[in-house]
Design a protein around this motif. Sequence first.
Motif, PDB file in Angstrom:
ATOM      1  N   VAL A  79       0.837  -1.203   0.000  1.00 25.46           N
ATOM      2  CA  VAL A  79       0.000   0.000   0.000  1.00 25.46           C
ATOM      3  C   VAL A  79       0.874   1.257   0.000  1.00 25.46           C
ATOM      4  CG1 VAL A  79      -1.737   1.319   1.290  1.00 25.46           C
ATOM      5  CG2 VAL A  79      -1.985  -1.154   1.044  1.00 25.46           C
ATOM      6  N   SER A  83       0.528   3.883  -2.968  1.00 22.39           N
ATOM      7  CA  SER A  83       0.084   5.236  -2.636  1.00 22.39           C
ATOM      8  C   SER A  83       1.113   6.294  -3.021  1.00 22.39           C
ATOM      9  CB  SER A  83      -0.287   5.348  -1.155  1.00 22.39           C
ATOM     10  OG  SER A  83       0.791   5.026  -0.338  1.00 22.39           O
ATOM     11  N   ALA A  86       0.575   6.711  -6.701  1.00 23.91           N
ATOM     12  CA  ALA A  86      -0.666   7.455  -6.935  1.00 23.91           C
ATOM     13  C   ALA A  86      -0.504   8.925  -6.567  1.00 23.91           C
ATOM     14  CB  ALA A  86      -1.801   6.832  -6.135  1.00 23.91           C
ATOM     15  N   ALA A  87       0.283   9.220  -5.539  1.00 21.16           N
ATOM     16  CA  ALA A  87       0.529  10.610  -5.130  1.00 21.16           C
ATOM     17  C   ALA A  87       1.304  11.364  -6.204  1.00 21.16           C
ATOM     18  CB  ALA A  87       1.289  10.649  -3.810  1.00 21.16           C
ATOM     19  N   GLU A  98      -5.752  15.346  -3.627  1.00 23.36           N
ATOM     20  CA  GLU A  98      -5.592  13.913  -3.855  1.00 23.36           C
ATOM     21  C   GLU A  98      -4.138  13.503  -3.579  1.00 23.36           C
ATOM     22  OE1 GLU A  98      -5.993  10.997  -7.674  1.00 23.36           O
ATOM     23  OE2 GLU A  98      -7.474  12.607  -7.510  1.00 23.36           O
ATOM     24  N   HIS A  99      -3.203  14.332  -4.027  1.00 21.14           N
ATOM     25  CA  HIS A  99      -1.776  14.093  -3.772  1.00 21.14           C
ATOM     26  C   HIS A  99      -1.517  14.024  -2.259  1.00 21.14           C
ATOM     27  CE1 HIS A  99       2.571  14.710  -3.721  1.00 21.14           C
ATOM     28  NE2 HIS A  99       2.374  15.770  -2.969  1.00 21.14           N
ATOM     29  N   PHE A 102      -2.884  10.717  -0.740  1.00 21.38           N
ATOM     30  CA  PHE A 102      -2.052   9.544  -1.006  1.00 21.38           C
ATOM     31  C   PHE A 102      -0.726   9.604  -0.251  1.00 21.38           C
ATOM     32  CE2 PHE A 102      -4.707   8.880  -4.911  1.00 21.38           C
ATOM     33  CZ  PHE A 102      -5.154   7.623  -4.553  1.00 21.38           C
ATOM     34  N   LEU A 105      -1.427   8.587   3.248  1.00 26.16           N
ATOM     35  CA  LEU A 105      -1.594   7.136   3.319  1.00 26.16           C
ATOM     36  C   LEU A 105      -0.241   6.432   3.291  1.00 26.16           C
ATOM     37  CD1 LEU A 105      -3.390   4.629   3.372  1.00 26.16           C
ATOM     38  CD2 LEU A 105      -3.556   4.791   0.877  1.00 26.16           C
ATOM     39  N   SER A 106       0.658   6.879   2.428  1.00 30.29           N
ATOM     40  CA  SER A 106       1.987   6.249   2.378  1.00 30.29           C
ATOM     41  C   SER A 106       2.729   6.459   3.691  1.00 30.29           C
ATOM     42  CB  SER A 106       2.809   6.784   1.204  1.00 30.29           C
ATOM     43  OG  SER A 106       3.329   8.064   1.469  1.00 30.29           O
ATOM     44  N   CYS A 109       1.381   4.165   6.312  1.00 30.38           N
ATOM     45  CA  CYS A 109       1.866   2.788   6.106  1.00 30.38           C
ATOM     46  C   CYS A 109       3.322   2.641   6.544  1.00 30.38           C
ATOM     47  CB  CYS A 109       1.713   2.388   4.643  1.00 30.38           C
ATOM     48  SG  CYS A 109       0.005   2.138   4.156  1.00 30.38           S
TER      49      CYS A 109
END
Length: 180
Positions: A79, A83, A86-87, A98-99, A102, A105-106, A109
Amino acid sequence: ILLTSHIFTGVACMLLGGWQFWPAFRKRFMKLHRVIGGIYVLTVPISVLLSFAYLTVTAPHNLYTRLTAWVALWLFGAVALISVGAAVHALKKRRIHEHMGFMALSFACMLVAPMLRLNWVMLAWVFPHIDQETLSMVTMGIMMPECLLIGYGLIQVNRQYERPMSRRTPGRSEEHTSEL
């Protein structure tokens, strides 16, 4: 060597990544934010791939919480990689919120290992009679939602900071409802 290299790159990710979510720092030092972000985007895959290499050569029963930790580490690593990709993609499309999501989220993790150790210490202090294996299993159960909540909190703090703060005056409909 794999684990030591993973730890050093992971520490770099945590130290650099933490600055990225400080709204005042980002706003004041945008060029430095971009440099640190670039380093973070490079070190996350290195750290995760080193952990994957370590997990590949380490059987699940040789880890502190056995299969549970082994699967969780693979999952959080995957993940984190997805992420970060995706970022970067969102940033290229200029979708800043959105950046940020993500990236949060990274970062969440990547917090898995430090939070695991912190939870071990705290739970061992609160419950000194629990054996190591039970303590590890409880820690894994707490750590997963804990890291995701930290990531969510980072998103919320940053969105709140960027929201225009203006004082609203009560409108006619608000005055009418307050009189009732």
